[in-house]
Design a protein around this motif. Sequence first.
Motif, short mmCIF file in Angstrom:
data_model
loop_
_atom_site.label_atom_id
_atom_site.label_comp_id
_atom_site.label_asym_id
_atom_site.label_seq_id
_atom_site.Cartn_x
_atom_site.Cartn_y
_atom_site.Cartn_z
N GLY A 221 0.82 -1.21 0.00
CA GLY A 221 0.00 0.00 0.00
C GLY A 221 0.85 1.26 0.00
N ALA A 222 1.90 1.26 0.84
CA ALA A 222 2.79 2.43 0.90
C ALA A 222 3.51 2.63 -0.43
N GLY A 223 3.96 1.52 -1.04
CA GLY A 223 4.65 1.62 -2.32
C GLY A 223 3.75 2.12 -3.44
N LEU A 224 2.51 1.63 -3.45
CA LEU A 224 1.56 2.08 -4.47
C LEU A 224 1.25 3.57 -4.31
N TYR A 225 1.17 4.03 -3.05
CA TYR A 225 0.90 5.46 -2.85
C TYR A 225 2.05 6.30 -3.40
N ARG A 226 3.28 5.89 -3.10
CA ARG A 226 4.43 6.69 -3.54
C ARG A 226 4.58 6.67 -5.07
N ARG A 227 4.09 5.59 -5.69
CA ARG A 227 4.21 5.48 -7.15
C ARG A 227 3.08 6.24 -7.86
N PHE A 228 1.86 6.14 -7.32
CA PHE A 228 0.70 6.68 -8.03
C PHE A 228 -0.05 7.79 -7.29
N LEU A 229 0.38 8.14 -6.06
CA LEU A 229 -0.31 9.15 -5.24
C LEU A 229 -1.81 8.82 -5.14
N LEU A 230 -2.12 7.64 -4.63
CA LEU A 230 -3.50 7.18 -4.51
C LEU A 230 -4.30 8.05 -3.55
N ASP A 231 -5.59 8.15 -3.79
CA ASP A 231 -6.49 8.94 -2.96
C ASP A 231 -7.01 8.08 -1.81
N ILE A 232 -6.53 8.32 -0.60
CA ILE A 232 -6.91 7.47 0.53
C ILE A 232 -8.37 7.64 0.90
N LYS A 233 -8.97 8.79 0.60
CA LYS A 233 -10.39 9.00 0.89
C LYS A 233 -11.27 8.00 0.13
N THR A 234 -10.86 7.68 -1.09
CA THR A 234 -11.61 6.69 -1.87
C THR A 234 -11.53 5.32 -1.20
N PHE A 235 -10.34 4.97 -0.73
CA PHE A 235 -10.16 3.69 -0.03
C PHE A 235 -11.06 3.62 1.21
N SER A 236 -11.04 4.68 2.02
CA SER A 236 -11.81 4.66 3.27
C SER A 236 -13.31 4.59 3.01
N LYS A 237 -13.77 5.26 1.96
CA LYS A 237 -15.20 5.21 1.63
C LYS A 237 -15.62 3.81 1.17
N LEU A 238 -14.77 3.16 0.40
CA LEU A 238 -15.06 1.79 -0.01
C LEU A 238 -15.21 0.88 1.22
N ILE A 239 -14.35 1.05 2.20
CA ILE A 239 -14.40 0.20 3.39
C ILE A 239 -15.63 0.51 4.24
N PHE A 240 -15.90 1.78 4.49
CA PHE A 240 -17.01 2.15 5.36
C PHE A 240 -18.37 1.84 4.73
N TYR A 241 -18.50 2.09 3.44
CA TYR A 241 -19.82 2.02 2.82
C TYR A 241 -20.09 0.73 2.05
N LEU A 242 -19.07 -0.12 1.87
CA LEU A 242 -19.30 -1.37 1.14
C LEU A 242 -18.69 -2.59 1.84
N PHE A 243 -17.39 -2.61 2.00
CA PHE A 243 -16.72 -3.83 2.46
C PHE A 243 -17.06 -4.19 3.91
N THR A 244 -17.07 -3.21 4.82
CA THR A 244 -17.38 -3.53 6.23
C THR A 244 -18.81 -4.02 6.41
N PRO A 245 -19.85 -3.32 5.93
CA PRO A 245 -21.21 -3.83 6.13
C PRO A 245 -21.45 -5.20 5.51
N VAL A 246 -20.88 -5.44 4.33
CA VAL A 246 -21.06 -6.74 3.68
C VAL A 246 -20.36 -7.83 4.48
N MET A 247 -19.16 -7.57 4.96
CA MET A 247 -18.42 -8.55 5.75
C MET A 247 -19.16 -8.89 7.03
N ILE A 248 -19.70 -7.90 7.73
CA ILE A 248 -20.43 -8.14 8.97
C ILE A 248 -21.72 -8.91 8.69
N PHE A 249 -22.41 -8.55 7.63
CA PHE A 249 -23.63 -9.26 7.26
C PHE A 249 -23.35 -10.74 7.06
N LYS A 250 -22.29 -11.06 6.35
CA LYS A 250 -21.96 -12.47 6.07
C LYS A 250 -21.62 -13.22 7.35
#
Length: 308
Positions: free
Chosen positions: A22-51
């Motif tokens: 993750g750190a390497g990808l950020y330094r190479r592509f300057l990834l937007d961490i806000k997009t990552f956090s929104k994916l986790i909060f609004y999709l991955f976490t609720p689906v994982m808990i539901f399962k």
Amino acid sequence: MGYFGHILLHNIIPLSIMIGLGAGLYRRFLLDIKTFSKLIFYLFTPVMIFKLLYESELSAVILFQIILFIVLFLGTLYAIAEVVLRFRKVEGGMKSAMRNSVLFYNSANYAIPLNQLVFANNPFTMSVQLIVMVFQSVLPNTYGIYAVNAHKSTLRETLRTIARMPVIYAVPLAVVLKELHIPIPQPLYEPVTYIANGYTALALLTLGVQLGQMKWQPDRLANIAWSNVLRLCVAPLLGFGIVWLLGIHGLMAQALVLSCAVPTSLASVLLAVEFDNEPDFASQAVFSSTVASIVTVTLVIYLIRFIP
């Protein structure tokens, strides 16, 4: 090789590789961490808990004991953390960031493989850990959001933010479907499985992205040290005391105490990033507690053998 070497090879090194990517990808592509956090909060976490909830098989009595333990444990740990925070005169966003780093612990991608190692893939102890994991996944999306916003938003605005979190609707939906024995069609459940299985990888990559852009702050080292002591030393000692107080014995007691000993959760970083609340401190707390846990968790594993 022993517990120390096994924890290093099967927990610390795999986690470190994912975080490093993750750190390497950020330094190479300057990834937007806000997009990552929104994916986790609004999709991955609720689906994982539901399962997890939909597939759980614990009896109501055992479930009640686990929840009672968790409530007493977190309530007491909160009080202890509050005493330390007042003693150190910590205020504002740092206060909630420190508290979150103590109350939210890595009950998923660290605690689950650890549970499998210590209890030799025992299905009962794994069920106990899964309930702890569900609780630890819901808490940051409710209380955690309140904590990081309370000092800068009104109660009404904070509650409105919490109400937008899908996880608070995933929990009752999973419970209702499970209790009514309503099957989910395979074409719908297959995507649920795919998303739930991707949670750990995305969360670790997100931590790496945050670490990649983090500025180390020597003036925060004392707060980080206090956070680590409370999370890795005080928390498991408290766990021992509560299982004794509740009269919980055997494998269940051992699994609950072990669940208290793991390092700070990625959730504290995700909350800090999503709501701009001391993200550098949160990242350093996760990183340092994960490394220090090699020693402290090994000691706890040794001590739980003496629980009758």
